[in-house]
Scaffold this active site. Structure first.
Site, short mmCIF file in Angstrom:
data_model
loop_
_atom_site.label_atom_id
_atom_site.label_comp_id
_atom_site.label_asym_id
_atom_site.label_seq_id
_atom_site.Cartn_x
_atom_site.Cartn_y
_atom_site.Cartn_z
N SER A 160 -5.49 -13.98 -21.57
CA SER A 160 -5.26 -14.47 -22.92
C SER A 160 -5.21 -13.30 -23.91
O SER A 160 -4.32 -12.46 -23.82
CB SER A 160 -6.32 -15.49 -23.30
OG SER A 160 -5.87 -16.29 -24.38
N LYS A 212 -10.53 -28.77 -47.66
CA LYS A 212 -11.36 -27.57 -47.79
C LYS A 212 -12.38 -27.47 -46.66
O LYS A 212 -12.75 -26.36 -46.24
CB LYS A 212 -12.06 -27.57 -49.15
CG LYS A 212 -12.89 -26.32 -49.42
CD LYS A 212 -12.03 -25.06 -49.36
CE LYS A 212 -12.87 -23.82 -49.58
NZ LYS A 212 -12.06 -22.59 -49.41
#
Length: 330
Positions: A160, A212
């Site tokens: 990865s 948020k």
């Protein structure tokens, strides 16, 4: 570093930006179609890129890469050290986080400025890590590779994000049974809302916008947030595909065949994900040939950084999935 190389660097970076733009267009072509309703009520699919075919983009990409390779050769020739120069070995071990970046990036820049160093060996043993630090280290490796030959080596795992960084090198050498690949992105979210309620914990949130606290562990994700996150990880994924395609000199279509998220033994992907197999000494010998060095001094630049295995809420990761659980819960 010699001052007259900056004009080469500026031109190479401009060409690399153009190549990245074309790669993005190719990815967009392969993943998007525009559906247009016909008069008969059926659906016609048409390419969003108009008349420009994928093969034309592939050709332009190859031409740009040839120009980059030519300029890199010119730049390295002007920046060549003595034949008995030094090889710098830079370890990148463990999970890649902000502490790794803070340790490794200054070393990469120091090595780039050192005229006595003729080549760099990135010794990578990593299952990957956080998106931001991985991308930052990859960019530094790519810039270093403009002025000095770089070989990436792994004896156990470059998966990865570890593999992402390795694609910035000229060549990738791996032990035959080292695991490489795991090309993909994870977004991990813990929804602990029920756990909080069971333990009598009430969370009050004051926020300036509906998203948020997106990804916070005290609530589930909304459908709109899940869609936003999907787009975000696809953007990261396309950047990963572009890095592998460019670094390994493979088409986007061929690169996608390896983008399943799994790892392979290096001996089974020689010629694609890795160049050849061997041990650390063999990797150094490959770098010696690339650097045109004779009996170089080999120096390990061992950056030291503290470990901090703690991630809270949500995060996007370039990481082999087998290592996510312990990392998140650490």
């Amino acid at each position: 570093m010699r001052e007259n190389i900056w004009k080469y660097i500026a031109l190479i970076l401009a060409l690399m930006l153009a190549a990245a733009t074309i790669s993005a267009a190719l990815l967009y072509m392969q993943s998007n179609t525009v559906q247009i309703a016909s008069q008969g009520g059926g659906v016609v699919e048409t390419s969003v890129t108009g008349n420009c075919s994928a093969s034309q983009y592939e050709l332009q990409l190859k031409e740009l890469q040839q120009k980059v390779d030519f300029l890199k050769a010119q730049l390295r020739e002007k920046n060549a050290p003595p034949r008995n120069g030094t090889i710098a070995v830079i370890p990148i071990f463990g999970i890649i986080d902000s502490y790794t970046a803070l340790s490794v990036i200054p070393v990469l820049r120091e090595v780039a400025r050192n005229d006595s160093i003729g080549g760099v060996l990135l010794w990578i043993e990593s299952p990957g890590g956080e998106v931001g630090p991985v991308i930052e280290i990859y960019h530094e490796v790519s810039k270093l590779n403009l002025v000095k030959p770089v070989v990436a080596y792994t004896g156990g795992m470059a998966a990865s994000g570890g593999y992402y960084i390795a694609t910035g090198a000229d060549k990738i050498i791996a032990s035959p049974l080292a695991e490489v690949g795991s090309i993909g992105v994870l977004y991990v979210h813990y929804d602990l809302e029920k756990n909080y309620k069971m333990n009598g914990i009430k969370v009050e949130v004051f926020k300036t916008g509906p998203h948020k606290d997106m990804g916070a562990e005290w609530r589930d994700l909304t459908p709109q947030e899940k869609e936003k996150i999907s787009r975000m990880i696809n953007t990261y994924f396309n950047a990963f595909l572009t890095a592998v395609s460019t670094g390994r000199n493979m088409s986007i279509e061929e690169t996608r065949k390896f983008a399943t998220g799994e790892t392979w033994f290096a001996e089974n992907v020689t010629g694609t994900l890795v160049d050849s197999t061997g041990d650390l000494d063999y990797a150094i010998s490959v770098l010696e040939n690339l650097s045109n060095l004779t009996n170089p001094k080999v120096v390990i630049f061992n950056g030291r950084y503290p470990s901090k295995f703690a991630v809270y809420g949500s995060t996007a990761l370039f990481m082999d999935p087998r290592y996510v659980g312990p990392y998140i819960k650490g």
